[in-house]
Design a protein around this motif. Sequence first.
Motif, mmCIF file in Angstrom:
data_model
loop_
_atom_site.group_PDB
_atom_site.id
_atom_site.type_symbol
_atom_site.label_atom_id
_atom_site.label_comp_id
_atom_site.label_asym_id
_atom_site.label_seq_id
_atom_site.Cartn_x
_atom_site.Cartn_y
_atom_site.Cartn_z
ATOM 1 N N PRO A 19 0.724 -1.497 0.179
ATOM 2 C CA PRO A 19 0.125 0.126 0.216
ATOM 3 C C PRO A 19 1.207 1.461 0.061
ATOM 4 O O PRO A 19 0.168 2.287 -0.966
ATOM 5 C CB PRO A 19 -0.390 -0.113 1.231
ATOM 6 C CG PRO A 19 -0.552 -1.377 1.049
ATOM 7 C CD PRO A 19 1.086 -2.038 1.127
ATOM 8 N N ILE A 20 2.004 1.170 0.837
ATOM 9 C CA ILE A 20 2.930 2.286 0.810
ATOM 10 C C ILE A 20 2.888 2.653 -1.189
ATOM 11 O O ILE A 20 3.338 4.245 -1.192
ATOM 12 C CB ILE A 20 4.093 1.834 1.566
ATOM 13 C CG1 ILE A 20 3.660 1.786 3.063
ATOM 14 C CG2 ILE A 20 4.607 3.317 1.181
ATOM 15 C CD1 ILE A 20 4.373 1.113 3.722
ATOM 16 N N GLY A 23 0.147 3.865 -3.480
ATOM 17 C CA GLY A 23 0.117 4.776 -2.578
ATOM 18 C C GLY A 23 0.683 6.307 -3.281
ATOM 19 O O GLY A 23 0.263 7.511 -3.156
ATOM 20 N N GLN A 24 2.023 5.664 -2.975
ATOM 21 C CA GLN A 24 2.831 7.459 -3.557
ATOM 22 C C GLN A 24 2.606 6.798 -4.707
ATOM 23 O O GLN A 24 2.414 8.060 -5.796
ATOM 24 C CB GLN A 24 4.445 6.422 -3.372
ATOM 25 C CG GLN A 24 4.596 6.664 -1.645
ATOM 26 C CD GLN A 24 5.861 6.294 -1.063
ATOM 27 O OE1 GLN A 24 6.635 5.585 -1.829
ATOM 28 N NE2 GLN A 24 7.047 6.764 -0.409
ATOM 29 N N GLN A 27 -0.058 9.412 -5.845
ATOM 30 C CA GLN A 27 -0.045 10.656 -5.826
ATOM 31 C C GLN A 27 1.319 11.027 -7.052
ATOM 32 O O GLN A 27 1.104 11.970 -7.719
ATOM 33 C CB GLN A 27 0.819 11.104 -4.418
ATOM 34 C CG GLN A 27 -0.179 10.626 -3.739
ATOM 35 C CD GLN A 27 0.613 10.270 -1.715
ATOM 36 O OE1 GLN A 27 2.011 11.164 -1.845
ATOM 37 N NE2 GLN A 27 -0.260 9.919 -1.098
ATOM 38 N N MET A 116 -7.880 -4.372 1.741
ATOM 39 C CA MET A 116 -6.951 -2.927 1.648
ATOM 40 C C MET A 116 -7.223 -2.679 2.884
ATOM 41 O O MET A 116 -7.202 -1.895 3.879
ATOM 42 C CB MET A 116 -7.227 -2.225 0.708
ATOM 43 C CG MET A 116 -6.024 -2.489 0.030
ATOM 44 S SD MET A 116 -4.292 -2.735 -0.162
ATOM 45 C CE MET A 116 -4.082 -2.670 -1.175
ATOM 46 N N SER A 117 -8.892 -2.941 3.242
ATOM 47 C CA SER A 117 -9.549 -1.803 4.371
ATOM 48 C C SER A 117 -9.039 -2.834 5.790
ATOM 49 O O SER A 117 -8.996 -1.953 6.685
ATOM 50 C CB SER A 117 -10.772 -2.309 4.299
ATOM 51 O OG SER A 117 -10.890 -3.717 4.402
ATOM 52 N N ASP B 452 4.180 9.741 5.754
ATOM 53 C CA ASP B 452 3.928 9.396 4.108
ATOM 54 C C ASP B 452 3.629 8.190 4.036
ATOM 55 O O ASP B 452 2.588 7.594 3.019
ATOM 56 C CB ASP B 452 5.585 8.902 3.683
ATOM 57 C CG ASP B 452 6.387 10.288 3.318
ATOM 58 O OD1 ASP B 452 7.297 10.941 2.603
ATOM 59 O OD2 ASP B 452 5.213 11.499 2.749
ATOM 60 N N ILE B 453 3.895 7.020 4.982
ATOM 61 C CA ILE B 453 3.386 6.049 5.319
ATOM 62 C C ILE B 453 2.233 5.957 5.200
ATOM 63 O O ILE B 453 1.011 5.174 4.842
ATOM 64 C CB ILE B 453 3.905 5.397 6.237
ATOM 65 C CG1 ILE B 453 5.886 4.719 6.197
ATOM 66 C CG2 ILE B 453 3.593 3.916 6.870
ATOM 67 C CD1 ILE B 453 6.396 4.322 6.835
ATOM 68 N N ASN B 455 0.177 9.077 5.479
ATOM 69 C CA ASN B 455 -0.654 9.068 3.623
ATOM 70 C C ASN B 455 -1.114 7.821 2.669
ATOM 71 O O ASN B 455 -2.269 7.649 2.586
ATOM 72 C CB ASN B 455 -0.170 10.281 2.955
ATOM 73 C CG ASN B 455 -0.022 11.123 4.318
ATOM 74 O OD1 ASN B 455 -0.957 11.490 5.095
ATOM 75 N ND2 ASN B 455 0.725 12.308 4.130
ATOM 76 N N SER B 456 0.295 7.238 2.551
ATOM 77 C CA SER B 456 -0.224 6.282 1.362
ATOM 78 C C SER B 456 -1.232 5.029 1.603
ATOM 79 O O SER B 456 -2.041 5.012 0.641
ATOM 80 C CB SER B 456 0.957 5.910 1.387
ATOM 81 O OG SER B 456 1.856 6.758 1.461
ATOM 82 N N ILE B 457 -1.279 4.732 3.109
ATOM 83 C CA ILE B 457 -1.987 4.200 3.577
ATOM 84 C C ILE B 457 -3.437 4.046 3.147
ATOM 85 O O ILE B 457 -4.524 3.562 2.932
ATOM 86 C CB ILE B 457 -1.846 2.865 5.185
ATOM 87 C CG1 ILE B 457 -0.251 2.148 4.608
ATOM 88 C CG2 ILE B 457 -2.954 2.533 4.799
ATOM 89 C CD1 ILE B 457 0.191 2.086 6.098
ATOM 90 N N CYS B 459 -4.711 6.879 1.626
ATOM 91 C CA CYS B 459 -5.493 7.175 0.359
ATOM 92 C C CYS B 459 -5.589 5.850 -0.301
ATOM 93 O O CYS B 459 -6.195 5.838 -0.970
ATOM 94 C CB CYS B 459 -4.139 7.621 -0.585
ATOM 95 S SG CYS B 459 -3.962 7.516 -2.479
ATOM 96 N N ILE B 460 -4.954 4.112 -0.204
ATOM 97 C CA ILE B 460 -4.750 3.549 -1.076
ATOM 98 C C ILE B 460 -6.342 3.006 -0.223
ATOM 99 O O ILE B 460 -7.302 2.349 -0.993
ATOM 100 C CB ILE B 460 -4.435 2.215 -0.581
ATOM 101 C CG1 ILE B 460 -2.824 2.716 -2.491
ATOM 102 C CG2 ILE B 460 -4.538 1.061 -0.876
ATOM 103 C CD1 ILE B 460 -3.017 2.044 -3.150
ATOM 104 N N ARG B 461 -6.676 2.665 0.554
ATOM 105 C CA ARG B 461 -7.669 2.082 1.014
ATOM 106 C C ARG B 461 -9.148 3.504 0.741
ATOM 107 O O ARG B 461 -9.813 3.048 0.173
ATOM 108 C CB ARG B 461 -7.607 2.638 2.606
ATOM 109 C CG ARG B 461 -7.450 1.023 3.521
ATOM 110 C CD ARG B 461 -8.129 1.418 4.902
ATOM 111 N NE ARG B 461 -7.452 0.844 5.897
ATOM 112 C CZ ARG B 461 -6.799 1.389 7.003
ATOM 113 N NH1 ARG B 461 -7.340 2.767 7.956
ATOM 114 N NH2 ARG B 461 -5.577 0.855 7.462
#
Lengths: 307, 601
Positions: A19-20, A23-24, A27, A116-117, B452-453, B455-457, B459-461
């Motif tokens: 996910p990290i 997620g990045q 962005q 993911m949840s 960052d971590i 935030n990423s998580i 976002c993905i969720r």
Amino acid sequence: MSGDRYELNLLVIVMDVNPIWWGQQAQREPEFTLSKCLDAVMVMGNSHMAMTTTNRLAVISSHFQDSHFLYPCKNWTGGDGAWDGTMDEAPYCGDGKYELLSVANNVVAEEMKRVMSTTEMKGNSTDTLLAGSLAKALCCILLQKIVTFFSAGQEMKSRILVIKTAEDCARQYMNFMNVIFAAQKQNILIDACVLDSDSGLLQQACDITGGLYLKIPQKIALAQYLLWVFLPDLEQRPQLVLPPPVHVDYRAACFCHRNLIEIGYVCSVCLSIFCNFSPICTTCETAFKIQLPQMMKSKKKKLKQSI
Amino acid sequence: MAVYVKDLIRISHNWVDTHTCDVTTRGWILRLLINITASVVYPPLDDSCPSTTMASLSEEVLLVLKKVRQRKQDGTLYLMAERIAWGPEGKDRFTVSHLYSDIRCQKISPDGKAKIQLQLVLHTGESSTFHFSNDSSALTDREAAKDLLQQLLPKFKKKANKELEEKNRMLQEDPVLFQLYKDLVVSQVISAEEFWANRMSTTNTENTLSDKKQDVGISAAFLADIRPQTDGCNGLRYNLTPDIIESIFRTYPAVQQKYGENVPHNLTEKEFWTRFFQSHYFHRDRISTGALDIFSECAKQDEKGLKSMVVQGVKNPLVNLLSLEDKTIEEGYGFSAAASTSNPNRTGKENSNSAIIKRFNHHSAMILAAGSRRGDAPNDQASETSSTDGNSRDSDLFQPPIKKVKLQEAIDYLDLQREDGPKTVALNLKKSDRYAHGPVPLESQKYTTSQDIINSITCIRHEMANYVPNLAQVLTSSAVSSAIAALSPGGVLMQTGTQQAINQMVPSEVQGELKHLYIAAGELLRHFWTCFPVNSPFLEEKVVKMRSNLERFQMTKLRPFQEKVQRQYLSANITGHLEEMLQTAYNKLHAWQTRRMMRKI
């Protein structure tokens, strides 16, 4: 539906869903996110199953928490006949699609959402557990092999497709190598589709097992690359013009700095590799002597004196 | 009539030997004498004839035979020091002249024929026939010529130079080597000595091994093989070959002794053997009759020898012959108990039986002894008691230490021994986790902060919660076409694949040529690189010479080939690697030379 004429082919797709990184990525490049990637993977899976009725699919998600089977999945309430296509209650898809495909897609989507949840950041590790996922894939393959052999008397060919995003984790090296060699022994191909940075471990895996390694220049065309390069199975590949094998860097890394070296010093007791000579091996604490050139001069002097 | 010129020369040599002491003067005088004698035999030369003239020979003339016809022409045959020549009658020149080294063999006509001829067969296959037509002395002439040739030819025989033969054999056996030889030596890129320098050493050792031959032993049945044939009228005919005679002498030195004593003084060979076969020594029932027989002594000697062998016994302490006896369980089981050999009242039949058995034993023992006696035969001729049969050799071997070893072997069992593995040093690893670390740098290149971590998580969720598969929109056509372009041959991802295999680029003849070039270049480069490190002036010279050889190879072989390939097959660069190797060699030499210059300065 024994499918005597066709061999069973199992494709296991191991998807890196860190996910990290994703997620990045969302962005960085909003046009290619995890959703798109998942779509591409689904397309690949559907295509594989649509090739022949005896093709099978399995999808594993590789997370930093755990590795999870997205498909086939026990959690799905639609019955446990997910693999042979018979189910009690088929969800209505509405577009006349082959039910197996729609079931697979739905299952994968549902499971991914669930994974993911339930993502939580516990501890410090942010590395994808790729070695573990591969091990699970191998177990799945082995189990299927045994089941099909005893129930239908058929041989099964299988391969693993790894879609990798994050970087290699050095701590998984030993497990990774074990998995690779086990796959080689079982004649299981490991293909690798790398989205971000080159992975030395996967290069080795592909080289050893005979699979294909590809680093994709454009992520948005992922589905096209998957279908072009990774959809054909082992027998068809020699007849196609596919990207040539990559030159693999098999250099060892020195134990002190982890630099890749070509020439180094190896301790004869514990076989640890160093880039510089040191009189004591730091791993096993054996003392070593090296003959210094000054000895030669003293010998010459001795000879002169004796004459 | 044959004039023995060599006799003349011998006489003159003797005269010179007795009358002069200075070597150079003697040589001069000898030369003069030879020329004088030669000119006596030959008429003075005629300058006009182009063929071989006689006086241009200052060779020794060894034999002159008159009235020898060749091709139905009368003439004279001359045998000289290095060749044989024939000239027709009345003429000064030789029409036929052959060097001895060219002659393969000579042949003579069989004895009974009217025509007395001598034929010389050359190596090339030609032959010349000479017919001796002198009425009185043709046969003696021919014999004289034949004998002289027999003496002279072996000296001049093309000394089957073993090395040359070896080289030829090697070239014939290995086509690759032959091709290499042709490429390098025949086109004068490298000299033949250098070519063979490294190769001959390996073959010489093989030759010496095969030279050792094994000696032939004696057949055990050699006496039985002399099957007598009936002569028709109550006589027997024995065929004795030299092999059989040799076997008899080797097995029974006593007979050889007798032979030496009696032949040829008292008896002829034939008589000796007749007596031998007639004697009771030879026959089965060797009952010694009278002393007239010269072989009765042999019989007595044999008996003595046998007794001494028995006394010597078997020295191997682990073999106990005496315990072997015919033992019976009880009387009445087909054998009577009283069977002692020392019973003096033996019946005649028993006597002859034991005699035969004794003879067999003796015969076998002597054959074995003869086989092992080869080296010391001259010493042991006289004494039979020192019969070096297998037993005595055994006795030499079974010295106390070996006996001990044998006994030890017999009682040792591997299973019963304690397992003593080799002593090892325990491995003491302090930092064993180093092995588990892969070839990946310790520090990861990307640092992610905890923010960052998180935030990423999130976002993905968020994204995944709203995820709906949209498979119909997974690709755009532009993306696809660029992907396909990248994957097609010549595309971004297919670059390294254009290195085609050479067998798809050029035909097989060109490939073969390239292979030969590689082999030749490899050979030259090997010579070049073995010169380093340059320790001696010989190596210095060699290294420079090798560089010129390499350049020559490049000019004469490599460049033309490259041009030919490029003309025909355009873009193929198949000699790039060869050029690279040569360039590396040149660079190395240049570096070495500059270093030498620096050192001198």
